[in-house]
Design an enzyme around this catalytic site. Structure first.
Site, mmCIF file in Angstrom:
data_model
loop_
_atom_site.group_PDB
_atom_site.id
_atom_site.type_symbol
_atom_site.label_atom_id
_atom_site.label_comp_id
_atom_site.label_asym_id
_atom_site.label_seq_id
_atom_site.Cartn_x
_atom_site.Cartn_y
_atom_site.Cartn_z
ATOM 1 N N ASP A 214 0.775 -1.277 0.185
ATOM 2 C CA ASP A 214 -0.083 -0.044 0.070
ATOM 3 C C ASP A 214 0.896 1.303 -0.001
ATOM 4 O OD1 ASP A 214 -2.739 0.983 0.322
ATOM 5 O OD2 ASP A 214 -1.898 1.740 2.357
ATOM 6 N N GLU A 266 14.679 -14.496 0.467
ATOM 7 C CA GLU A 266 15.044 -15.627 1.383
ATOM 8 C C GLU A 266 14.030 -16.676 1.329
ATOM 9 O OE1 GLU A 266 15.723 -14.820 5.406
ATOM 10 O OE2 GLU A 266 16.683 -12.983 4.931
#
Ligand code: GLC
Length: 534
Positions: A214, A266
Protein backbone atom coordinates in the site's frame (compact mmCIF):
# COMPACT_ATOMS: atom_id res chain seq x y z
CA UNK A 1 -13.23 -24.77 -19.50
CA UNK A 2 -10.28 -25.68 -17.39
CA UNK A 3 -10.38 -29.13 -15.82
CA UNK A 4 -9.97 -29.46 -12.09
CA UNK A 5 -7.09 -31.92 -12.44
CA UNK A 6 -5.10 -29.35 -14.40
CA UNK A 7 -4.79 -27.08 -11.45
CA UNK A 8 -1.64 -27.37 -9.49
CA UNK A 9 0.98 -25.08 -8.11
CA UNK A 10 4.36 -25.82 -9.59
CA UNK A 11 6.65 -25.31 -6.59
CA UNK A 12 9.66 -24.67 -8.80
CA UNK A 13 7.92 -21.94 -10.77
CA UNK A 14 9.85 -19.06 -9.22
CA UNK A 15 8.34 -16.38 -11.43
CA UNK A 16 4.77 -17.69 -11.54
CA UNK A 17 3.55 -14.12 -11.29
CA UNK A 18 5.04 -12.93 -14.59
CA UNK A 19 1.88 -13.68 -16.49
CA UNK A 20 -0.59 -14.41 -13.70
CA UNK A 21 -4.15 -13.14 -13.46
CA UNK A 22 -4.67 -11.79 -9.94
CA UNK A 23 -8.14 -11.36 -8.50
CA UNK A 24 -8.57 -8.65 -5.89
CA UNK A 25 -10.85 -9.77 -3.09
CA UNK A 26 -12.23 -6.78 -1.22
CA UNK A 27 -12.99 -8.96 1.76
CA UNK A 28 -15.76 -6.84 3.30
CA UNK A 29 -17.77 -7.21 0.12
CA UNK A 30 -16.94 -10.65 -1.24
CA UNK A 31 -18.87 -13.21 0.83
CA UNK A 32 -20.14 -13.19 4.39
CA UNK A 33 -20.04 -16.58 6.12
CA UNK A 34 -21.03 -15.58 9.67
CA UNK A 35 -24.09 -13.52 8.79
CA UNK A 36 -23.07 -10.16 10.25
CA UNK A 37 -23.43 -8.35 6.94
CA UNK A 38 -19.67 -7.97 6.39
CA UNK A 39 -17.62 -10.31 4.20
CA UNK A 40 -14.99 -12.45 5.95
CA UNK A 41 -12.15 -14.92 5.42
CA UNK A 42 -14.42 -17.95 5.81
CA UNK A 43 -16.63 -16.42 3.11
CA UNK A 44 -13.65 -16.29 0.77
CA UNK A 45 -12.78 -19.90 1.62
CA UNK A 46 -16.31 -20.96 0.74
CA UNK A 47 -16.04 -19.39 -2.71
CA UNK A 48 -12.66 -20.76 -3.80
CA UNK A 49 -14.43 -23.14 -6.18
CA UNK A 50 -15.92 -20.13 -7.94
CA UNK A 51 -12.52 -18.48 -8.30
CA UNK A 52 -11.05 -21.66 -9.70
CA UNK A 53 -13.91 -21.92 -12.17
CA UNK A 54 -13.40 -18.30 -13.16
CA UNK A 55 -9.83 -19.24 -14.01
CA UNK A 56 -7.71 -16.75 -12.09
CA UNK A 57 -4.26 -17.71 -10.83
CA UNK A 58 -3.84 -15.75 -7.62
CA UNK A 59 -5.70 -13.70 -5.06
CA UNK A 60 -4.92 -10.32 -3.60
CA UNK A 61 -6.70 -10.10 -0.25
CA UNK A 62 -7.29 -6.55 1.01
CA UNK A 63 -6.36 -5.90 4.70
CA UNK A 64 -7.87 -8.27 7.25
CA UNK A 65 -5.56 -7.30 10.11
CA UNK A 66 -6.70 -5.92 13.44
CA UNK A 67 -8.17 -2.53 12.77
CA UNK A 68 -10.75 -0.05 14.06
CA UNK A 69 -11.87 0.06 10.37
CA UNK A 70 -11.82 3.81 9.96
CA UNK A 71 -10.42 3.23 6.45
CA UNK A 72 -11.83 -0.31 6.26
CA UNK A 73 -8.66 -2.04 7.34
CA UNK A 74 -6.05 0.31 5.88
CA UNK A 75 -5.73 1.60 9.44
CA UNK A 76 -3.93 -1.32 11.06
CA UNK A 77 -3.68 -1.61 14.84
CA UNK A 78 -1.94 -5.01 14.81
CA UNK A 79 -0.40 -6.14 11.53
CA UNK A 80 0.24 -9.68 12.81
CA UNK A 81 -3.27 -10.70 13.74
CA UNK A 82 -6.65 -11.12 12.05
CA UNK A 83 -9.45 -8.75 12.99
CA UNK A 84 -12.32 -10.69 14.62
CA UNK A 85 -14.66 -9.09 12.08
CA UNK A 86 -12.93 -11.17 9.39
CA UNK A 87 -12.04 -14.32 11.36
CA UNK A 88 -8.90 -15.51 13.10
CA UNK A 89 -5.46 -16.83 12.29
CA UNK A 90 -6.68 -20.44 12.08
CA UNK A 91 -9.24 -19.44 9.46
CA UNK A 92 -6.55 -17.58 7.57
CA UNK A 93 -4.29 -20.65 7.60
CA UNK A 94 -7.14 -22.83 6.35
CA UNK A 95 -7.88 -20.33 3.61
CA UNK A 96 -4.28 -20.33 2.40
CA UNK A 97 -4.06 -24.12 2.45
CA UNK A 98 -7.38 -24.53 0.62
CA UNK A 99 -6.53 -21.85 -1.93
CA UNK A 100 -3.29 -23.66 -2.69
CA UNK A 101 -5.24 -26.89 -3.13
CA UNK A 102 -7.42 -25.06 -5.64
CA UNK A 103 -4.30 -23.96 -7.51
CA UNK A 104 -4.60 -20.36 -6.34
CA UNK A 105 -1.72 -18.37 -4.91
CA UNK A 106 -2.48 -15.97 -2.09
CA UNK A 107 -1.07 -12.47 -1.86
CA UNK A 108 -2.04 -10.03 0.86
CA UNK A 109 -1.92 -6.30 1.50
CA UNK A 110 0.90 -4.74 3.49
CA UNK A 111 0.43 -1.25 4.91
CA UNK A 112 3.85 0.20 5.75
CA UNK A 113 3.21 3.94 5.42
CA UNK A 114 1.03 4.35 8.49
CA UNK A 115 -0.65 2.53 11.35
CA UNK A 116 -3.97 3.04 13.07
CA UNK A 117 -4.09 5.59 15.88
CA UNK A 118 -5.13 2.60 18.01
CA UNK A 119 -1.83 0.82 17.38
CA UNK A 120 -0.02 0.36 20.70
CA UNK A 121 2.89 2.43 19.41
CA UNK A 122 0.69 5.44 18.73
CA UNK A 123 -1.17 5.03 22.00
CA UNK A 124 2.18 5.15 23.78
CA UNK A 125 3.30 8.15 21.72
CA UNK A 126 0.24 10.17 22.67
CA UNK A 127 0.85 9.82 26.37
CA UNK A 128 4.64 10.20 26.17
CA UNK A 129 6.46 13.49 26.42
CA UNK A 130 7.67 15.26 23.27
CA UNK A 131 11.16 14.25 22.20
CA UNK A 132 11.01 10.76 23.64
CA UNK A 133 11.46 7.41 21.85
CA UNK A 134 7.70 6.71 21.76
CA UNK A 135 7.07 9.75 19.59
CA UNK A 136 10.08 8.99 17.39
CA UNK A 137 8.21 6.17 15.66
CA UNK A 138 5.86 8.71 14.09
CA UNK A 139 6.26 12.19 12.65
CA UNK A 140 5.56 14.51 15.55
CA UNK A 141 6.56 18.16 15.19
CA UNK A 142 6.04 21.41 17.03
CA UNK A 143 3.55 23.75 15.39
CA UNK A 144 4.40 27.00 13.69
CA UNK A 145 3.29 30.47 14.68
CA UNK A 146 2.54 31.73 18.20
CA UNK A 147 2.24 28.90 20.67
CA UNK A 148 2.59 26.38 17.87
CA UNK A 149 -0.98 26.97 16.81
CA UNK A 150 -0.33 26.40 13.09
CA UNK A 151 0.56 23.04 11.50
CA UNK A 152 4.29 22.41 10.95
CA UNK A 153 3.90 22.69 7.15
CA UNK A 154 1.18 23.18 4.54
CA UNK A 155 0.71 19.55 3.52
CA UNK A 156 -2.81 18.35 2.83
CA UNK A 157 -4.21 14.89 3.47
CA UNK A 158 -5.07 12.75 0.45
CA UNK A 159 -8.53 12.42 1.97
CA UNK A 160 -8.96 16.19 2.30
CA UNK A 161 -8.12 18.74 4.99
CA UNK A 162 -4.71 19.32 6.59
CA UNK A 163 -2.25 16.43 6.87
CA UNK A 164 -1.52 17.39 10.51
CA UNK A 165 -3.53 16.96 13.68
CA UNK A 166 -2.59 18.53 16.98
CA UNK A 167 -2.73 16.55 20.18
CA UNK A 168 -4.96 18.11 22.83
CA UNK A 169 -3.44 20.41 25.44
CA UNK A 170 -1.41 22.65 23.11
CA UNK A 171 0.86 19.70 22.44
CA UNK A 172 2.70 18.68 19.24
CA UNK A 173 1.22 17.91 15.84
CA UNK A 174 1.51 14.57 14.03
CA UNK A 175 1.51 13.85 10.32
CA UNK A 176 -1.14 11.76 8.57
CA UNK A 177 -1.18 11.73 4.78
CA UNK A 178 -4.54 9.97 4.99
CA UNK A 179 -7.12 10.14 7.83
CA UNK A 180 -6.10 11.50 11.28
CA UNK A 181 -6.65 7.92 12.49
CA UNK A 182 -3.78 6.83 10.17
CA UNK A 183 -0.62 8.46 11.57
CA UNK A 184 2.41 8.21 9.26
CA UNK A 185 5.33 6.18 10.53
CA UNK A 186 8.82 7.62 10.80
CA UNK A 187 10.87 5.45 8.46
CA UNK A 188 14.11 7.02 9.67
CA UNK A 189 13.61 5.08 12.87
CA UNK A 190 15.18 1.60 12.57
CA UNK A 191 12.46 0.16 14.84
CA UNK A 192 9.95 0.78 12.08
CA UNK A 193 11.86 -1.26 9.50
CA UNK A 194 12.53 -4.01 12.02
CA UNK A 195 8.83 -4.26 12.78
CA UNK A 196 7.90 -4.48 9.10
CA UNK A 197 10.45 -7.25 8.69
CA UNK A 198 8.76 -9.14 11.50
CA UNK A 199 5.42 -8.69 9.79
CA UNK A 200 6.79 -9.90 6.46
CA UNK A 201 8.29 -13.02 8.02
CA UNK A 202 5.16 -13.67 10.03
CA UNK A 203 2.96 -13.94 6.93
CA UNK A 204 5.61 -15.51 4.71
CA UNK A 205 5.97 -18.20 7.34
CA UNK A 206 2.23 -18.80 7.15
CA UNK A 207 2.57 -19.51 3.44
CA UNK A 208 1.49 -16.34 1.66
CA UNK A 209 2.84 -16.02 -1.85
CA UNK A 210 3.42 -12.30 -1.78
CA UNK A 211 2.32 -8.81 -0.91
CA UNK A 212 0.59 -5.82 -2.42
CA UNK A 213 2.33 -2.85 -0.86
CA UNK A 214 0.00 0.00 0.00
CA UNK A 215 1.20 3.52 -0.88
CA UNK A 216 4.55 2.11 -1.98
CA UNK A 217 5.58 5.62 -3.11
CA UNK A 218 5.05 6.95 0.43
CA UNK A 219 6.91 5.96 3.63
CA UNK A 220 10.08 8.07 3.20
CA UNK A 221 9.70 11.81 3.68
CA UNK A 222 12.07 14.55 2.48
CA UNK A 223 14.44 16.07 5.05
CA UNK A 224 12.94 19.05 6.84
CA UNK A 225 9.41 18.31 5.54
CA UNK A 226 9.38 21.30 3.15
CA UNK A 227 6.10 23.00 2.23
CA UNK A 228 4.24 21.96 -0.89
CA UNK A 229 4.95 24.52 -3.63
CA UNK A 230 1.25 24.89 -4.20
CA UNK A 231 -1.88 23.54 -2.63
CA UNK A 232 -3.70 20.71 -4.35
CA UNK A 233 -7.50 20.72 -4.32
CA UNK A 234 -9.48 20.26 -1.12
CA UNK A 235 -9.78 16.55 -1.72
CA UNK A 236 -7.60 15.34 -4.55
CA UNK A 237 -8.63 11.98 -5.88
CA UNK A 238 -6.29 9.16 -4.99
CA UNK A 239 -5.20 9.16 -8.60
CA UNK A 240 -3.88 12.67 -8.86
CA UNK A 241 -0.16 13.01 -9.19
CA UNK A 242 2.15 15.91 -9.13
CA UNK A 243 5.88 15.73 -9.77
CA UNK A 244 6.49 18.58 -7.35
CA UNK A 245 4.64 16.95 -4.47
CA UNK A 246 7.08 16.52 -1.56
CA UNK A 247 4.72 14.17 0.27
CA UNK A 248 5.50 11.23 -1.99
CA UNK A 249 8.31 9.55 -3.93
CA UNK A 250 11.19 10.74 -1.73
CA UNK A 251 14.48 9.04 -2.65
CA UNK A 252 14.70 7.18 0.66
CA UNK A 253 11.72 5.03 -0.30
CA UNK A 254 13.96 2.91 -2.49
CA UNK A 255 16.06 1.78 0.48
CA UNK A 256 12.85 0.50 2.03
CA UNK A 257 11.95 -1.48 -1.08
CA UNK A 258 15.42 -2.97 -1.20
CA UNK A 259 15.01 -4.05 2.42
CA UNK A 260 11.64 -5.67 1.66
CA UNK A 261 13.04 -7.43 -1.40
CA UNK A 262 15.97 -8.83 0.56
CA UNK A 263 13.58 -10.48 2.97
CA UNK A 264 11.36 -11.86 0.20
CA UNK A 265 14.37 -13.27 -1.63
CA UNK A 266 14.97 -15.61 1.30
CA UNK A 267 11.69 -17.35 0.50
CA UNK A 268 11.16 -19.08 -2.84
CA UNK A 269 8.63 -17.87 -5.41
CA UNK A 270 7.26 -14.86 -3.55
CA UNK A 271 6.26 -11.57 -5.15
CA UNK A 272 5.84 -7.94 -4.12
CA UNK A 273 3.76 -5.50 -6.12
CA UNK A 274 3.72 -1.85 -5.18
CA UNK A 275 0.91 0.64 -5.44
CA UNK A 276 2.90 3.32 -7.24
CA UNK A 277 1.51 6.75 -8.00
CA UNK A 278 4.36 8.90 -9.24
CA UNK A 279 4.86 11.73 -11.70
CA UNK A 280 6.19 9.94 -14.76
CA UNK A 281 7.62 6.83 -16.36
CA UNK A 282 11.16 7.55 -15.18
CA UNK A 283 10.04 7.84 -11.57
CA UNK A 284 8.04 4.61 -11.93
CA UNK A 285 11.02 2.79 -13.42
CA UNK A 286 13.05 3.34 -10.27
CA UNK A 287 10.67 1.14 -8.24
CA UNK A 288 11.20 -1.91 -10.43
CA UNK A 289 14.97 -1.79 -10.68
CA UNK A 290 16.79 -5.03 -9.86
CA UNK A 291 16.65 -5.57 -6.11
CA UNK A 292 13.44 -3.55 -5.60
CA UNK A 293 9.82 -4.47 -6.36
CA UNK A 294 9.03 -7.44 -8.60
CA UNK A 295 6.00 -5.60 -9.99
CA UNK A 296 4.42 -2.17 -9.88
CA UNK A 297 0.83 -1.16 -10.35
CA UNK A 298 0.77 1.23 -13.24
CA UNK A 299 -2.55 3.06 -13.23
CA UNK A 300 -2.27 4.46 -16.75
CA UNK A 301 -4.74 2.00 -18.28
CA UNK A 302 -7.17 2.53 -15.42
CA UNK A 303 -6.96 6.29 -15.92
CA UNK A 304 -7.38 6.14 -19.71
CA UNK A 305 -10.59 7.38 -21.27
CA UNK A 306 -12.46 5.10 -23.59
CA UNK A 307 -10.83 6.31 -26.76
CA UNK A 308 -8.13 4.76 -28.91
CA UNK A 309 -5.48 7.45 -28.43
CA UNK A 310 -5.86 7.48 -24.68
CA UNK A 311 -5.75 3.68 -24.40
CA UNK A 312 -2.78 3.41 -26.74
CA UNK A 313 -0.85 6.10 -24.85
CA UNK A 314 -1.59 4.30 -21.57
CA UNK A 315 -0.25 1.02 -22.94
CA UNK A 316 2.84 2.69 -24.38
CA UNK A 317 3.63 4.51 -21.13
CA UNK A 318 3.16 1.33 -19.12
CA UNK A 319 5.57 -0.53 -21.39
CA UNK A 320 8.15 2.26 -21.43
CA UNK A 321 8.05 2.53 -17.62
CA UNK A 322 9.40 -1.04 -17.24
CA UNK A 323 11.70 -1.09 -20.25
CA UNK A 324 15.14 -2.27 -19.26
CA UNK A 325 13.93 -3.48 -15.86
CA UNK A 326 13.35 -7.12 -14.91
CA UNK A 327 9.62 -6.39 -14.35
CA UNK A 328 6.83 -6.93 -16.86
CA UNK A 329 4.17 -4.23 -17.15
CA UNK A 330 1.05 -4.97 -15.11
CA UNK A 331 -2.47 -4.20 -16.28
CA UNK A 332 -5.48 -3.09 -14.34
CA UNK A 333 -8.66 -1.17 -15.13
CA UNK A 334 -10.27 -1.28 -11.71
CA UNK A 335 -9.82 -1.49 -7.96
CA UNK A 336 -11.48 -0.59 -4.67
CA UNK A 337 -10.46 3.08 -4.94
CA UNK A 338 -11.98 3.85 -8.34
CA UNK A 339 -15.35 4.20 -10.02
CA UNK A 340 -16.14 0.84 -11.61
CA UNK A 341 -15.35 0.59 -15.35
CA UNK A 342 -18.99 0.13 -16.44
CA UNK A 343 -19.85 3.50 -14.89
CA UNK A 344 -16.58 5.21 -15.78
CA UNK A 345 -16.99 4.40 -19.46
CA UNK A 346 -20.48 5.85 -19.66
CA UNK A 347 -22.82 3.62 -17.64
CA UNK A 348 -25.78 1.55 -18.80
CA UNK A 349 -25.53 -0.76 -21.81
CA UNK A 350 -22.86 1.36 -23.47
CA UNK A 351 -20.74 1.43 -20.34
CA UNK A 352 -21.07 -2.32 -19.99
CA UNK A 353 -20.13 -2.95 -23.63
CA UNK A 354 -17.08 -0.73 -23.22
CA UNK A 355 -16.05 -2.36 -19.95
CA UNK A 356 -16.25 -5.78 -21.64
CA UNK A 357 -14.18 -4.47 -24.55
CA UNK A 358 -11.56 -3.03 -22.19
CA UNK A 359 -11.39 -6.33 -20.33
CA UNK A 360 -10.29 -7.98 -23.58
CA UNK A 361 -7.73 -5.24 -24.16
CA UNK A 362 -6.40 -5.71 -20.63
CA UNK A 363 -6.26 -9.48 -20.82
CA UNK A 364 -4.63 -9.50 -24.27
CA UNK A 365 -1.60 -7.60 -23.00
CA UNK A 366 1.49 -9.55 -21.95
CA UNK A 367 2.23 -9.52 -18.22
CA UNK A 368 0.19 -9.85 -15.03
CA UNK A 369 -3.40 -8.63 -14.99
CA UNK A 370 -5.33 -7.55 -11.90
CA UNK A 371 -9.11 -7.97 -11.78
CA UNK A 372 -11.28 -6.37 -9.11
CA UNK A 373 -14.03 -8.52 -7.63
CA UNK A 374 -17.37 -7.89 -9.26
CA UNK A 375 -16.00 -6.59 -12.54
CA UNK A 376 -16.38 -10.10 -13.93
CA UNK A 377 -20.11 -9.65 -13.26
CA UNK A 378 -20.23 -6.29 -15.04
CA UNK A 379 -21.26 -4.52 -11.83
CA UNK A 380 -21.70 -0.76 -12.09
CA UNK A 381 -20.94 1.79 -9.38
CA UNK A 382 -23.89 2.35 -7.10
CA UNK A 383 -25.21 5.79 -6.12
CA UNK A 384 -25.72 5.60 -2.38
CA UNK A 385 -27.72 7.96 -0.18
CA UNK A 386 -25.67 10.28 2.01
CA UNK A 387 -26.59 8.61 5.26
CA UNK A 388 -25.03 5.24 4.39
CA UNK A 389 -21.69 6.59 3.15
CA UNK A 390 -18.76 5.28 5.18
CA UNK A 391 -15.59 6.22 3.33
CA UNK A 392 -13.59 8.76 5.42
CA UNK A 393 -13.23 10.81 2.24
CA UNK A 394 -16.90 11.87 2.57
CA UNK A 395 -16.39 13.43 5.99
CA UNK A 396 -12.87 14.74 5.43
CA UNK A 397 -13.85 16.55 2.24
CA UNK A 398 -16.58 18.42 4.11
CA UNK A 399 -19.16 16.31 2.26
CA UNK A 400 -18.03 17.47 -1.16
CA UNK A 401 -16.52 14.14 -2.33
CA UNK A 402 -18.71 11.07 -2.01
CA UNK A 403 -15.71 8.75 -1.72
CA UNK A 404 -15.26 5.17 -2.80
CA UNK A 405 -18.21 3.29 -1.29
CA UNK A 406 -20.01 3.09 -4.64
CA UNK A 407 -17.48 0.57 -6.01
CA UNK A 408 -17.46 -1.49 -2.80
CA UNK A 409 -21.02 -2.84 -2.73
CA UNK A 410 -21.22 -6.52 -1.68
CA UNK A 411 -21.21 -9.09 -4.49
CA UNK A 412 -24.48 -10.70 -5.64
CA UNK A 413 -24.13 -14.48 -5.73
CA UNK A 414 -27.60 -15.96 -6.22
CA UNK A 415 -31.37 -15.58 -5.81
CA UNK A 416 -33.61 -12.76 -6.98
CA UNK A 417 -33.54 -10.53 -3.94
CA UNK A 418 -31.03 -8.62 -1.86
CA UNK A 419 -28.64 -9.70 -0.32
CA UNK A 420 -28.40 -12.25 -3.14
CA UNK A 421 -26.62 -14.94 -1.14
CA UNK A 422 -23.86 -12.56 -0.01
CA UNK A 423 -25.00 -12.82 3.59
CA UNK A 424 -27.69 -14.33 5.76
CA UNK A 425 -28.75 -10.84 6.85
CA UNK A 426 -30.36 -8.24 4.61
CA UNK A 427 -28.49 -5.65 6.70
CA UNK A 428 -25.32 -5.73 4.63
CA UNK A 429 -22.63 -3.16 5.51
CA UNK A 430 -23.54 -1.21 2.39
CA UNK A 431 -27.02 -1.70 0.95
CA UNK A 432 -27.33 -3.75 -2.25
CA UNK A 433 -29.50 -2.53 -5.12
CA UNK A 434 -32.89 -4.16 -5.65
CA UNK A 435 -32.31 -4.75 -9.35
CA UNK A 436 -29.25 -7.00 -9.32
CA UNK A 437 -31.09 -10.32 -9.81
CA UNK A 438 -29.82 -10.55 -13.39
CA UNK A 439 -26.24 -9.80 -12.31
CA UNK A 440 -25.74 -12.62 -9.83
CA UNK A 441 -23.12 -15.30 -10.37
CA UNK A 442 -25.94 -17.83 -10.53
CA UNK A 443 -27.78 -15.93 -13.27
CA UNK A 444 -24.64 -15.43 -15.33
CA UNK A 445 -22.94 -18.81 -15.03
CA UNK A 446 -25.00 -20.66 -17.61
CA UNK A 447 -25.63 -17.68 -19.89
CA UNK A 448 -23.02 -17.79 -22.67
CA UNK A 449 -23.46 -14.09 -23.43
CA UNK A 450 -22.98 -12.95 -19.83
CA UNK A 451 -20.02 -10.89 -18.68
CA UNK A 452 -19.01 -13.74 -16.39
CA UNK A 453 -18.92 -16.13 -19.36
CA UNK A 454 -16.86 -13.62 -21.31
CA UNK A 455 -14.30 -13.46 -18.50
CA UNK A 456 -14.21 -17.24 -18.16
CA UNK A 457 -13.62 -17.72 -21.86
CA UNK A 458 -11.02 -14.97 -21.96
CA UNK A 459 -9.09 -16.41 -19.01
CA UNK A 460 -9.26 -19.90 -20.46
CA UNK A 461 -7.88 -18.74 -23.81
CA UNK A 462 -5.22 -16.61 -22.17
CA UNK A 463 -4.08 -19.58 -20.15
CA UNK A 464 -4.07 -22.17 -22.92
CA UNK A 465 -3.97 -20.74 -26.40
CA UNK A 466 -0.58 -20.56 -28.07
CA UNK A 467 -1.47 -17.14 -29.50
CA UNK A 468 -0.76 -15.66 -26.07
CA UNK A 469 2.89 -16.62 -25.91
CA UNK A 470 4.66 -13.49 -27.19
CA UNK A 471 5.81 -10.93 -24.66
CA UNK A 472 6.19 -8.00 -27.03
CA UNK A 473 3.45 -5.68 -28.27
CA UNK A 474 3.43 -4.52 -31.87
CA UNK A 475 1.00 -1.88 -33.12
CA UNK A 476 -1.14 -2.58 -36.12
CA UNK A 477 -2.59 -0.05 -38.52
CA UNK A 478 -6.17 0.69 -37.46
CA UNK A 479 -8.95 3.01 -38.71
CA UNK A 480 -9.40 6.34 -36.88
CA UNK A 481 -10.84 5.85 -33.41
CA UNK A 482 -9.66 2.22 -33.28
CA UNK A 483 -6.59 0.47 -32.07
CA UNK A 484 -5.05 -2.89 -32.77
CA UNK A 485 -1.96 -4.61 -31.48
CA UNK A 486 -0.30 -7.94 -31.96
CA UNK A 487 1.63 -10.03 -29.50
CA UNK A 488 4.78 -10.80 -31.37
CA UNK A 489 5.50 -14.49 -31.17
CA UNK A 490 2.12 -16.09 -30.57
CA UNK A 491 0.32 -13.92 -33.10
CA UNK A 492 -2.65 -12.83 -31.02
CA UNK A 493 -4.26 -9.70 -32.45
CA UNK A 494 -6.50 -7.56 -30.27
CA UNK A 495 -8.59 -4.88 -31.96
CA UNK A 496 -10.71 -2.28 -30.18
CA UNK A 497 -13.36 -0.22 -31.89
CA UNK A 498 -13.88 2.99 -29.92
CA UNK A 499 -14.81 4.99 -33.05
CA UNK A 500 -18.57 5.06 -32.60
CA UNK A 501 -19.23 3.35 -35.96
CA UNK A 502 -18.71 -0.16 -37.31
CA UNK A 503 -15.32 -0.89 -38.88
CA UNK A 504 -14.06 -3.90 -40.79
CA UNK A 505 -12.39 -6.68 -38.85
CA UNK A 506 -8.68 -7.30 -39.24
CA UNK A 507 -7.82 -10.61 -40.93
CA UNK A 508 -7.59 -13.74 -38.83
CA UNK A 509 -9.59 -16.35 -37.00
CA UNK A 510 -11.86 -14.87 -34.33
CA UNK A 511 -11.05 -16.35 -30.92
CA UNK A 512 -13.35 -14.18 -28.83
CA UNK A 513 -15.33 -10.95 -29.08
CA UNK A 514 -16.58 -8.77 -26.25
CA UNK A 515 -20.01 -8.37 -27.91
CA UNK A 516 -22.01 -10.06 -30.64
CA UNK A 517 -20.41 -10.15 -34.10
CA UNK A 518 -22.65 -10.75 -37.05
CA UNK A 519 -21.75 -13.71 -39.29
CA UNK A 520 -18.79 -13.92 -41.67
CA UNK A 521 -17.10 -10.93 -43.20
CA UNK A 522 -19.04 -8.52 -41.06
CA UNK A 523 -17.70 -5.51 -39.29
CA UNK A 524 -16.58 -4.95 -35.75
CA UNK A 525 -19.38 -2.99 -34.01
CA UNK A 526 -18.60 0.10 -31.94
CA UNK A 527 -17.67 -0.34 -28.27
CA UNK A 528 -16.40 -3.84 -29.01
CA UNK A 529 -13.04 -5.58 -28.89
CA UNK A 530 -12.07 -8.79 -30.57
CA UNK A 531 -9.27 -11.33 -30.25
CA UNK A 532 -8.02 -12.88 -33.46
CA UNK A 533 -5.38 -15.43 -34.29
CA UNK A 534 -3.38 -14.37 -37.32
C1 GLC B 1 -4.24 2.98 -0.72
C2 GLC B 1 -5.45 2.08 -0.66
C3 GLC B 1 -6.63 2.89 -0.20
C4 GLC B 1 -6.32 3.42 1.19
C5 GLC B 1 -5.03 4.22 1.19
C6 GLC B 1 -4.54 4.48 2.58
O1 GLC B 1 -4.34 3.97 -1.68
O2 GLC B 1 -5.67 1.48 -1.91
O3 GLC B 1 -7.81 2.13 -0.18
O4 GLC B 1 -7.37 4.24 1.62
O5 GLC B 1 -4.00 3.53 0.55
O6 GLC B 1 -4.06 3.33 3.18
Amino acid sequence: MRRADDRHLAPDDEAWWRNAVFYQVYIRSFADANGDGVGDLEGVRGRLGYLELLGVDALWLTPFFRSPMVDHGYDVSDPRDVDPLFGDLETFDRLVADAHRHGLRVTIDLVPNHTSDRHEWFQAAVTAAPGGPERARYLFRDGRSFGGSQPPNNWTSVFGGPAWTRLPGADQWYLHLFAPEQPDLNWENPEVAADLERTLRFWLGRGVDGFRIDVAHGMAKPAGLPDMPHQVGVCPSLLERDGADPRFDADGVHDIHRMIRKVLDEYPARVAIGEIRVADDAAFARYVRPGELHLGFNFRLLEADFNADSVRAAIEHSLVAVQGSPAPATWTISNHDTVRPVTRYGGGEVGLARARAMALVQLALPGPAYLYNGDELGLPNVELPDWVLQDPVWKRSGHTERGRDGCRIPLPWESGTSPYGFSATPGTWLPMPGDWAGRTVEAQLEDPSSTLSLYRQALELRQRHTAFTGTEVEWYGAPPGCLAFRRRGGGLVCALNASGAPVSLPAGQVLLASGPLRPIGDPLPPDTAVWLKE
